[in-house]
Design a protein around this motif. Structure first.
Motif, PDB file in Angstrom:
ATOM      1  N   LEU A  50     -27.390 -54.343  -0.129  1.00  0.00           N
ATOM      2  CA  LEU A  50     -27.606 -53.578  -0.799  1.00  0.00           C
ATOM      3  C   LEU A  50     -26.661 -54.624  -2.680  1.00  0.00           C
ATOM      4  N   LEU A  51     -27.942 -54.024  -3.322  1.00  0.00           N
ATOM      5  CA  LEU A  51     -27.591 -54.307  -4.871  1.00  0.00           C
ATOM      6  C   LEU A  51     -27.778 -53.020  -4.948  1.00  0.00           C
TER       7      LEU A  51
ATOM      8  N   ASP B 158     -17.023 -58.022  -4.214  1.00  0.00           N
ATOM      9  CA  ASP B 158     -16.919 -57.682  -5.166  1.00  0.00           C
ATOM     10  C   ASP B 158     -16.216 -58.631  -5.982  1.00  0.00           C
ATOM     11  N   HIS B 159     -16.349 -59.063  -7.653  1.00  0.00           N
ATOM     12  CA  HIS B 159     -15.609 -60.150  -8.267  1.00  0.00           C
ATOM     13  C   HIS B 159     -14.924 -59.689  -9.332  1.00  0.00           C
ATOM     14  N   ASP B 160     -14.981 -58.215  -9.264  1.00  0.00           N
ATOM     15  CA  ASP B 160     -13.359 -57.361  -9.983  1.00  0.00           C
ATOM     16  C   ASP B 160     -12.744 -57.377  -8.788  1.00  0.00           C
ATOM     17  N   PRO B 161     -11.140 -57.777  -9.709  1.00  0.00           N
ATOM     18  CA  PRO B 161      -9.397 -57.721  -8.638  1.00  0.00           C
ATOM     19  C   PRO B 161      -9.467 -56.274  -8.182  1.00  0.00           C
ATOM     20  N   VAL B 162      -9.583 -55.442  -9.312  1.00  0.00           N
ATOM     21  CA  VAL B 162      -8.860 -53.962  -9.423  1.00  0.00           C
ATOM     22  C   VAL B 162      -9.907 -53.838  -7.782  1.00  0.00           C
ATOM     23  N   ALA B 163     -11.165 -53.953  -7.799  1.00  0.00           N
ATOM     24  CA  ALA B 163     -12.313 -52.679  -6.718  1.00  0.00           C
ATOM     25  C   ALA B 163     -11.448 -53.767  -5.429  1.00  0.00           C
ATOM     26  N   VAL B 164     -11.061 -55.403  -5.766  1.00  0.00           N
ATOM     27  CA  VAL B 164     -11.221 -55.194  -4.339  1.00  0.00           C
ATOM     28  C   VAL B 164      -9.790 -55.431  -3.485  1.00  0.00           C
ATOM     29  N   ALA B 165      -8.744 -55.106  -5.143  1.00  0.00           N
ATOM     30  CA  ALA B 165      -7.271 -55.094  -4.663  1.00  0.00           C
ATOM     31  C   ALA B 165      -7.463 -53.037  -3.623  1.00  0.00           C
ATOM     32  N   HIS B 166      -8.637 -52.601  -3.954  1.00  0.00           N
ATOM     33  CA  HIS B 166      -8.471 -50.830  -4.091  1.00  0.00           C
ATOM     34  C   HIS B 166      -8.954 -50.724  -2.420  1.00  0.00           C
TER      35      HIS B 166
ATOM     36  N   ALA C  99     -14.409 -58.669   0.388  1.00  0.00           N
ATOM     37  CA  ALA C  99     -14.908 -60.153  -0.115  1.00  0.00           C
ATOM     38  C   ALA C  99     -14.822 -60.593  -1.234  1.00  0.00           C
ATOM     39  N   THR C 100     -13.735 -61.413  -2.017  1.00  0.00           N
ATOM     40  CA  THR C 100     -13.976 -61.521  -3.317  1.00  0.00           C
ATOM     41  C   THR C 100     -15.068 -62.868  -3.436  1.00  0.00           C
ATOM     42  N   ALA C 101     -16.380 -62.768  -4.177  1.00  0.00           N
ATOM     43  CA  ALA C 101     -17.619 -63.481  -4.704  1.00  0.00           C
ATOM     44  C   ALA C 101     -18.050 -62.640  -5.658  1.00  0.00           C
ATOM     45  N   ASP C 102     -19.161 -63.194  -5.943  1.00  0.00           N
ATOM     46  CA  ASP C 102     -19.634 -63.202  -7.922  1.00  0.00           C
ATOM     47  C   ASP C 102     -21.554 -63.378  -7.093  1.00  0.00           C
TER      48      ASP C 102
ATOM     49  N   SER D 218     -19.848 -53.959  -4.881  1.00  0.00           N
ATOM     50  CA  SER D 218     -19.805 -52.924  -4.470  1.00  0.00           C
ATOM     51  C   SER D 218     -18.396 -51.675  -5.555  1.00  0.00           C
ATOM     52  N   GLY D 219     -17.684 -52.524  -5.759  1.00  0.00           N
ATOM     53  CA  GLY D 219     -16.825 -51.558  -6.632  1.00  0.00           C
ATOM     54  C   GLY D 219     -15.933 -51.118  -6.366  1.00  0.00           C
TER      55      GLY D 219
END
Length: 272
Positions: A156-157, A105-113, A127-130, A80-81
Motif C-alpha cells: 500500500l502506497l 513510516d519515517h514520522d516519529p509521531v506516527a511511529v510512536a502512536h 517499522a521506522t523506514a523511509d 501509514s501515518g
C-alpha cells in the motif's frame, strides 16, 4: 505548549506535521493547533480536503477487502501515518484474524502512536523506514519477521507518493519495492492531482503552496505520471480512476459523493 503523553520526546511540536494534518482532516484527535492552523489554511484554498481524505480512506478499505478476497492476507503499508479508525489492520483482521500488517513510516509521531495502538497485536507491527530508501524496508527485521516475502503481499502506497519529489526519484523506489515482492502481489496507490479537482489549477495551487511552506511539498502529478508507478504490474479493473470509481460499494454511494472526492487517482496492480 504542553506535550501530551502520545507525543514522543525529541520532536518539535511547534512545526506542522503532514501525518497530524491528515489525522485532523479525518476527524482524529492526535494533532496540535499548529497542525490544525496549517490544515485550515489549506482548506481556505481547497475546502474539500477532508472529503478527499475520506474518499482516500474509503478506497483503501475496499482495496484491502479486495486483496483478502484474492487470497492475500499480508499487507505492507508504507507512509501509514497515524492509525485513525478503520486502518488496514482493523479492516484486514476484522475479516481474517490471521492477517498480518506491517506499517512503515519515517514520522516519529506516527511511529510512536502506532506502537501504542498496536500493543498486544501479534499480527501487526510499525517499522521506522523511509520510502525513498527501499533497502531500509527490505532489511528491516520487524518486517521480515512478520511478513513472508516469498508469498504474495499487498503493498500500500496510499497518499504518500505525492510527498516524494521527482528529485528523490520515487519511480526507482517503487520499482525496487516491486522487485522485492513475490509474483501475485498487489500494489495499491492513491495520488493527488490537479485532474478532477473542482477548482482551477491556480485556486488549487494555493493549497499546494501551504504544504510547500511547511517544507512538505505536495507534488501534483498527471494521470500519465501516476500510471508509471504501475510499471511491471497488470492493472486490476477498472484501472487507474478517481477514488469513488474504484469498485464502489454501490452505485448509489458513488452517485452521492461530493465532487471533491473525485480529485486525484487510485488504482491496484498485480505483479505477474
Amino acid at each position: 505548549m504542553e506535550r501530551p503523553a502520545w507525543a514522543p520526546q525529541g520532536i518539535d511540536i511547534s512545526v506542522p506535521s503532514v501525518s497530524r494534518m491528515y489525522d485532523f482532516y479525518l476527524g482524529g484527535s492526535h494533532n496540535f493547533e499548529v497542525d490544525r492552523e496549517a490544515a485550515r489554511k489549506a482548506m481556505e484554498f481547497m475546502p474539500g480536503l477532508p472529503k478527499i481524505m475520506q474518499a482516500n480512506r474509503a478506497f483503501m478499505r475496499r482495496a484491502v477487502r479486495y486483496a483478502l478476497g484474492e487470497g492475500i492476507s499480508q499487507f505492507l503499508d508504507i507512509g501509514s501515518g497515524i492509525p485513525t479508525f478503520g486502518n488496514v489492520h482493523e479492516v484486514a483482521q476484522g475479516i481474517d484474524p490471521a492477517a498480518r500488517v506491517a506499517y512503515v513510516d519515517h514520522d516519529p509521531v506516527a511511529v510512536a502512536h502506532s506502537q501504542a495502538v498496536l500493543e498486544g497485536n501479534s499480527g501487526a507491527v510499525i517499522a521506522t523506514a523511509d520510502l525513498r530508501r527501499p533497502q531500509e524496508i527490505r532489511d528491516n527485521p520487524e518486517i521480515s519477521e512478520l511478513l513472508d516475502l516469498d508469498r504474495p503481499v499487498a503493498l500500500l502506497l496510499v497518499a504518500v507518493l505525492h510527498f516524494i519529489e521527482d528529485s528523490d526519484d520515487p519511480q526507482t523506489a517503487v520499482a525496487e519495492l516491486r522487485d522485492i515482492l513475490a509474483p501475485g502481489s498487489l500494489i495499491v496507490i492513491t495520488h493527488a492531482s490537479y485532474e478532477g479537482v473542482p477548482l482551477t489549477k491556480e485556486e488549487a495551487g494555493g493549497a499546494v503552496g501551504v504544504y510547500k511552506n511547511i517544507r512538505n511539498p505536495l507534488v501534483m502529478r498527471s494521470r500519465d505520471e501516476v500510471s508509471r508507478f504501475f510499471d511491471g504490474y497488470e492493472m486490476v479493473a477498472p484501472g487507474l480512476v478517481a477514488m469513488p470509481n474504484w469498485r464502489p460499494d454501490s452505485p448509489v454511494v458513488q452517485a452521492n459523493e461530493d465532487p471533491y472526492a473525485f480529485s486525484g487517482f487510485a488504482g491496484v496492480g498485480r505483479k505477474a
